[in-house]
Design a protein around this motif. Structure first.
Motif, PDB file in Angstrom:
ATOM      1  N   ILE A 100      17.908  16.413   9.616  1.00 29.50           N
ATOM      2  CA  ILE A 100      18.995  15.536  10.052  1.00 29.50           C
ATOM      3  C   ILE A 100      20.299  16.256   9.744  1.00 29.50           C
ATOM      4  O   ILE A 100      20.441  16.883   8.692  1.00 29.50           O
ATOM      5  CB  ILE A 100      18.939  14.155   9.359  1.00 29.50           C
ATOM      6  CG1 ILE A 100      20.036  13.237   9.902  1.00 29.50           C
ATOM      7  CG2 ILE A 100      18.981  14.267   7.851  1.00 29.50           C
ATOM      8  CD1 ILE A 100      19.908  11.797   9.441  1.00 29.50           C
ATOM      9  N   ARG A 101      21.258  16.193  10.644  1.00 32.85           N
ATOM     10  CA  ARG A 101      22.465  17.027  10.519  1.00 32.85           C
ATOM     11  C   ARG A 101      23.629  16.436  11.304  1.00 32.85           C
ATOM     12  O   ARG A 101      23.433  15.588  12.181  1.00 32.85           O
ATOM     13  CB  ARG A 101      22.183  18.425  11.070  1.00 32.85           C
ATOM     14  CG  ARG A 101      21.699  18.422  12.532  1.00 32.85           C
ATOM     15  CD  ARG A 101      21.369  19.808  13.023  1.00 32.85           C
ATOM     16  NE  ARG A 101      20.644  19.797  14.280  1.00 32.85           N
ATOM     17  CZ  ARG A 101      21.042  20.416  15.387  1.00 32.85           C
ATOM     18  NH1 ARG A 101      22.173  21.087  15.400  1.00 32.85           N
ATOM     19  NH2 ARG A 101      20.314  20.385  16.481  1.00 32.85           N
ATOM     20  N   LYS A 102      24.814  16.915  10.982  1.00 28.89           N
ATOM     21  CA  LYS A 102      26.014  16.654  11.769  1.00 28.89           C
ATOM     22  C   LYS A 102      26.465  17.908  12.510  1.00 28.89           C
ATOM     23  O   LYS A 102      27.450  17.863  13.253  1.00 28.89           O
ATOM     24  CB  LYS A 102      27.142  16.145  10.875  1.00 28.89           C
ATOM     25  CG  LYS A 102      26.870  14.774  10.258  1.00 28.89           C
ATOM     26  CD  LYS A 102      28.048  14.291   9.418  1.00 28.89           C
ATOM     27  CE  LYS A 102      27.745  12.945   8.782  1.00 28.89           C
ATOM     28  NZ  LYS A 102      28.861  12.483   7.910  1.00 28.89           N
ATOM     29  N   ALA A 103      25.790  19.004  12.314  1.00 26.44           N
ATOM     30  CA  ALA A 103      26.178  20.291  12.903  1.00 26.44           C
ATOM     31  C   ALA A 103      25.725  20.359  14.355  1.00 26.44           C
ATOM     32  O   ALA A 103      24.671  20.922  14.676  1.00 26.44           O
ATOM     33  CB  ALA A 103      25.587  21.441  12.100  1.00 26.44           C
ATOM     34  N   TYR A 104      26.512  19.756  15.230  1.00 19.85           N
ATOM     35  CA  TYR A 104      26.286  19.800  16.666  1.00 19.85           C
ATOM     36  C   TYR A 104      27.507  20.389  17.349  1.00 19.85           C
ATOM     37  O   TYR A 104      28.582  20.499  16.757  1.00 19.85           O
ATOM     38  CB  TYR A 104      26.004  18.405  17.221  1.00 19.85           C
ATOM     39  CG  TYR A 104      24.661  17.843  16.823  1.00 19.85           C
ATOM     40  CD1 TYR A 104      23.520  18.153  17.540  1.00 19.85           C
ATOM     41  CD2 TYR A 104      24.534  17.003  15.724  1.00 19.85           C
ATOM     42  CE1 TYR A 104      22.283  17.644  17.182  1.00 19.85           C
ATOM     43  CE2 TYR A 104      23.303  16.484  15.350  1.00 19.85           C
ATOM     44  CZ  TYR A 104      22.185  16.814  16.086  1.00 19.85           C
ATOM     45  OH  TYR A 104      20.963  16.305  15.720  1.00 19.85           O
ATOM     46  N   GLU A 105      27.346  20.731  18.609  1.00 16.18           N
ATOM     47  CA  GLU A 105      28.440  21.358  19.347  1.00 16.18           C
ATOM     48  C   GLU A 105      29.479  20.344  19.818  1.00 16.18           C
ATOM     49  O   GLU A 105      30.626  20.705  20.059  1.00 16.18           O
ATOM     50  CB  GLU A 105      27.899  22.134  20.554  1.00 16.18           C
ATOM     51  CG  GLU A 105      26.988  23.289  20.175  1.00 16.18           C
ATOM     52  CD  GLU A 105      26.505  24.067  21.386  1.00 16.18           C
ATOM     53  OE1 GLU A 105      27.242  24.098  22.388  1.00 16.18           O
ATOM     54  OE2 GLU A 105      25.402  24.637  21.325  1.00 16.18           O
ATOM     55  N   THR A 154      33.590  22.203  15.657  1.00 15.78           N
ATOM     56  CA  THR A 154      33.388  20.760  15.651  1.00 15.78           C
ATOM     57  C   THR A 154      33.288  20.225  14.228  1.00 15.78           C
ATOM     58  O   THR A 154      33.843  19.163  13.908  1.00 15.78           O
ATOM     59  CB  THR A 154      32.119  20.392  16.448  1.00 15.78           C
ATOM     60  OG1 THR A 154      32.237  20.899  17.777  1.00 15.78           O
ATOM     61  CG2 THR A 154      31.938  18.884  16.508  1.00 15.78           C
ATOM     62  N   LEU A 155      32.595  20.945  13.356  1.00 17.18           N
ATOM     63  CA  LEU A 155      32.530  20.542  11.956  1.00 17.18           C
ATOM     64  C   LEU A 155      33.921  20.515  11.330  1.00 17.18           C
ATOM     65  O   LEU A 155      34.293  19.572  10.628  1.00 17.18           O
ATOM     66  CB  LEU A 155      31.626  21.489  11.177  1.00 17.18           C
ATOM     67  CG  LEU A 155      30.124  21.397  11.456  1.00 17.18           C
ATOM     68  CD1 LEU A 155      29.381  22.535  10.754  1.00 17.18           C
ATOM     69  CD2 LEU A 155      29.561  20.059  11.009  1.00 17.18           C
ATOM     70  N   GLN A 156      34.708  21.552  11.600  1.00 17.64           N
ATOM     71  CA  GLN A 156      36.057  21.619  11.040  1.00 17.64           C
ATOM     72  C   GLN A 156      36.948  20.527  11.589  1.00 17.64           C
ATOM     73  O   GLN A 156      37.678  19.864  10.850  1.00 17.64           O
ATOM     74  CB  GLN A 156      36.667  22.992  11.331  1.00 17.64           C
ATOM     75  CG  GLN A 156      36.047  24.135  10.550  1.00 17.64           C
ATOM     76  CD  GLN A 156      36.648  25.479  10.916  1.00 17.64           C
ATOM     77  OE1 GLN A 156      36.834  25.808  12.092  1.00 17.64           O
ATOM     78  NE2 GLN A 156      36.967  26.282   9.902  1.00 17.64           N
ATOM     79  N   ARG A 157      36.879  20.314  12.887  1.00 15.88           N
ATOM     80  CA  ARG A 157      37.753  19.339  13.537  1.00 15.88           C
ATOM     81  C   ARG A 157      37.485  17.923  13.030  1.00 15.88           C
ATOM     82  O   ARG A 157      38.407  17.110  12.922  1.00 15.88           O
ATOM     83  CB  ARG A 157      37.549  19.421  15.050  1.00 15.88           C
ATOM     84  CG  ARG A 157      38.497  18.583  15.868  1.00 15.88           C
ATOM     85  CD  ARG A 157      38.472  18.994  17.333  1.00 15.88           C
ATOM     86  NE  ARG A 157      37.147  19.039  17.901  1.00 15.88           N
ATOM     87  CZ  ARG A 157      36.518  20.166  18.272  1.00 15.88           C
ATOM     88  NH1 ARG A 157      37.111  21.340  18.102  1.00 15.88           N
ATOM     89  NH2 ARG A 157      35.310  20.134  18.798  1.00 15.88           N
ATOM     90  N   ASN A 158      36.227  17.644  12.700  1.00 12.88           N
ATOM     91  CA  ASN A 158      35.862  16.305  12.242  1.00 12.88           C
ATOM     92  C   ASN A 158      35.807  16.192  10.725  1.00 12.88           C
ATOM     93  O   ASN A 158      35.350  15.179  10.203  1.00 12.88           O
ATOM     94  CB  ASN A 158      34.515  15.913  12.853  1.00 12.88           C
ATOM     95  CG  ASN A 158      34.608  15.658  14.342  1.00 12.88           C
ATOM     96  OD1 ASN A 158      34.994  14.572  14.769  1.00 12.88           O
ATOM     97  ND2 ASN A 158      34.262  16.650  15.134  1.00 12.88           N
ATOM     98  N   LYS A 159      36.270  17.253  10.053  1.00  7.56           N
ATOM     99  CA  LYS A 159      36.376  17.243   8.590  1.00  7.56           C
ATOM    100  C   LYS A 159      35.052  16.915   7.914  1.00  7.56           C
ATOM    101  O   LYS A 159      34.997  16.202   6.897  1.00  7.56           O
ATOM    102  CB  LYS A 159      37.474  16.266   8.142  1.00  7.56           C
ATOM    103  CG  LYS A 159      38.869  16.652   8.612  1.00  7.56           C
ATOM    104  CD  LYS A 159      39.918  15.655   8.137  1.00  7.56           C
ATOM    105  CE  LYS A 159      41.324  16.135   8.464  1.00  7.56           C
ATOM    106  NZ  LYS A 159      41.545  16.414   9.892  1.00  7.56           N
ATOM    107  N   VAL A 160      33.963  17.447   8.483  1.00  5.88           N
ATOM    108  CA  VAL A 160      32.655  17.326   7.848  1.00  5.88           C
ATOM    109  C   VAL A 160      32.612  18.287   6.657  1.00  5.88           C
ATOM    110  O   VAL A 160      33.009  19.442   6.779  1.00  5.88           O
ATOM    111  CB  VAL A 160      31.530  17.666   8.844  1.00  5.88           C
ATOM    112  CG1 VAL A 160      30.168  17.653   8.143  1.00  5.88           C
ATOM    113  CG2 VAL A 160      31.540  16.688  10.011  1.00  5.88           C
ATOM    114  N   PRO A 161      32.160  17.835   5.485  1.00  4.18           N
ATOM    115  CA  PRO A 161      32.068  18.750   4.337  1.00  4.18           C
ATOM    116  C   PRO A 161      31.251  19.992   4.688  1.00  4.18           C
ATOM    117  O   PRO A 161      30.102  19.878   5.128  1.00  4.18           O
ATOM    118  CB  PRO A 161      31.376  17.895   3.274  1.00  4.18           C
ATOM    119  CG  PRO A 161      31.732  16.486   3.638  1.00  4.18           C
ATOM    120  CD  PRO A 161      31.766  16.457   5.143  1.00  4.18           C
TER     121      PRO A 161
END
Length: 460
Positions: A100-105, A154-161
């Motif tokens: 499970i992840r938030k690392a999507y494009e 996308t990770l950076q833009r959404n401030k995902v740790p």
């Protein structure tokens, strides 16, 4: 021309050529460019005997089980049918772990996943069962490649740790992995492992506690439209106002009973486990993360892995593609081209593993023929809130996506995501992904920006 909810739509999709024939069966096609789903209109009937239900869900994998669970939470008398004896390893939902992840494009996946994490935590609290373990996800790929850059941005833009690694500090943080020349690396700190078999058992148990009925070893042999939908199995005949098909690789075989076929190809994935040369080198207890290689010199397809945990001293690493197979003859498919790719990759990048699989298991997925990235089939549950609009809709996904599949009708979706519609109508969306996806809310008759993008082939 296609009629849906009183509106006239046009489509050149060859799958919709059968719309006129299907109209005689009270079926409307929904034309979405290259993507179609089907609706079977019925009228509510009297649900009075033990073989009569408000909803029948066909297929007790993770999608079907969570769908049945959500229906039972809404006080719908629900039957969950499964052709094999439970538990089994013949479909897409078996196995001990998934990522499970938030690392999507795309940004909207991150918004969806935020809700998914909350739903998993809620189920853990309800049951007292641990279903998720945070490990982080190491994403590697050519620094100039579109896929790797899209995930990182996308990770950076959404401030995902997250942590950005370079060649100077990579080995310090990630031992026993060779970062290829020209590759970049980021870690999605929020990612982790879902315990798949445990999740399936847990949600089925919750469904039964709510009064839901599970009947396994009952293969569906026929589906007949009518004032009430009739479902025949190897053991009996059942009736319901609404039927949801979550049959994965067997979807088209069930849809054939109502004269429909979808552009799906069933593929077999070799799920490979590789032995550690030094026990514990890649162990989850040593905080080794899951990983995703977006592309590399061996292939443009993704390669993904999970830390050693399921089998002592074995790490799961798979190629995110497979060879076409017959779901009823899965084990006759002996293609090993993916294993050859994995062996070359492991030799180059994971020197602490023996480059010969110690265990090979199987998993089947649906691949979309019209769109190699996503095929979306929308499932209407709005009819369950309005018995005068009872419907049967088919649903299948490209792969099993582990998460509770429907939001409560009054749950507000994120307002900042272009993929979300508005209104009280839960729809299930399935797409090709390694981890979990999220339901999308969209009321009947509304074409959201998400669906417009999909119809134009822009959803990647």
């Amino acid at each position: 021309m296609v009629r849906w909810n009183g509106r006239i739509r046009t489509t050149e999709d060859p799958l919709c050529q059968r719309w006129a024939d299907c109209m005689y069966r009270s079926i409307d096609y929904i034309g979405l460019g290259e993507v179609c789903s089907c609706v079977l209109k019925t009228n509510p009937g009297s649900m009075s005997t033990e073989r009569e239900y408000e909803v029948i869900v066909i297929g007790a994998g993770v999608q079907g089980s969570f769908t049945a669970y959500q229906l039972a939470q809404r006080n719908k008398k629900t039957l969950l049918l499964e052709q094999f004896v439970l538990p089994h390893s013949r479909g897409s939902s078996h196995g001990q772990t998934r990522i499970i992840r938030k690392a999507y494009e795309q940004d909207f996946y991150i918004h969806m996943m935020e809700e998914c994490y909350e739903l998993w935590a809620q189920l853990e609290r309800e049951t007292g069962v641990k279903l998720y373990r945070q490990t982080g996800l190491l994403v590697m790929g050519p620094e100039s490649s579109q896929s790797y850059l899209a995930i990182k941005n996308t990770l950076q833009r959404n401030k995902v740790p997250m942590v950005i690694l370079n060649r100077d500090n990579f080995s310090q943080h990630i031992p026993h992995v060779n970062l290829a020349e020209g590759d970049g690396a980021v870690v999605d700190i929020t990612a982790g492992v879902l315990y798949a078999d445990r999740a399936l058992k847990t949600v089925q148990g919750q469904f039964q506690k709510l009064g839901g009925v599970i009947r396994d070893k009952e293969k569906v042999t026929d589906i007949k439209p009518g004032p009430v939908v009739t479902v025949s199995t190897s053991a009996g005949v059942y009736r319901a106002n609404s039927v949801v098909i979550t049959a994965g690789p067997w979807a088209n075989r069930l849809l054939a009973h109502i004269g429909l076929q979808l552009p799906l190809e069933v593929v077999k994935i070799n799920v490979c486990y590789w032995r550690e040369k030094v026990p514990g080198s890649y162990n989850v207890k040593q905080r080794f993360p899951c990983f995703l290689q977006t592309e590399g010199e061996e292939s443009k397809q993704q390669i993904y892995g999970l830390p050693s945990n399921e089998y002592p001293g074995l790490m799961k690493i798979c190629y995110h593609a497979g060879a076409e197979t017959d779901p009823d003859q899965r084990d006759r498919q002996t293609d090993r081209s993916d294993i050859d790719i994995l062996q070359r990759y492991i030799t180059r990048c994971l020197p602490g593993l023996v480059p010969e699989p110690a265990v090979v298991e199987s998993c089947m997925l649906n691949e979309a023929l019209l769109n190699e990235v996503v095929l979306v089939l929308l499932v209407s549950l709005w009819s369950l809130q309005d018995p005068s609009k009872a419907t049967m809709l088919s649903v299948t996904g490209l792969c099993t996506l582990l998460h509770p599949v429907a939001l409560p009708p009054d749950k507000a979706p994120p307002n900042d995501s272009p993929t979300w519609g508005t209104g009280p109508s839960p729809y299930l969306v399935s797409g090709k992904a390694v981890g979990g996806l999220h339901p999308i809310l969209e009321p009947p008759g509304v074409v959201s920006p998400w669906r417009k993008r999909l119809a134009k082939g822009h959803l990647h």
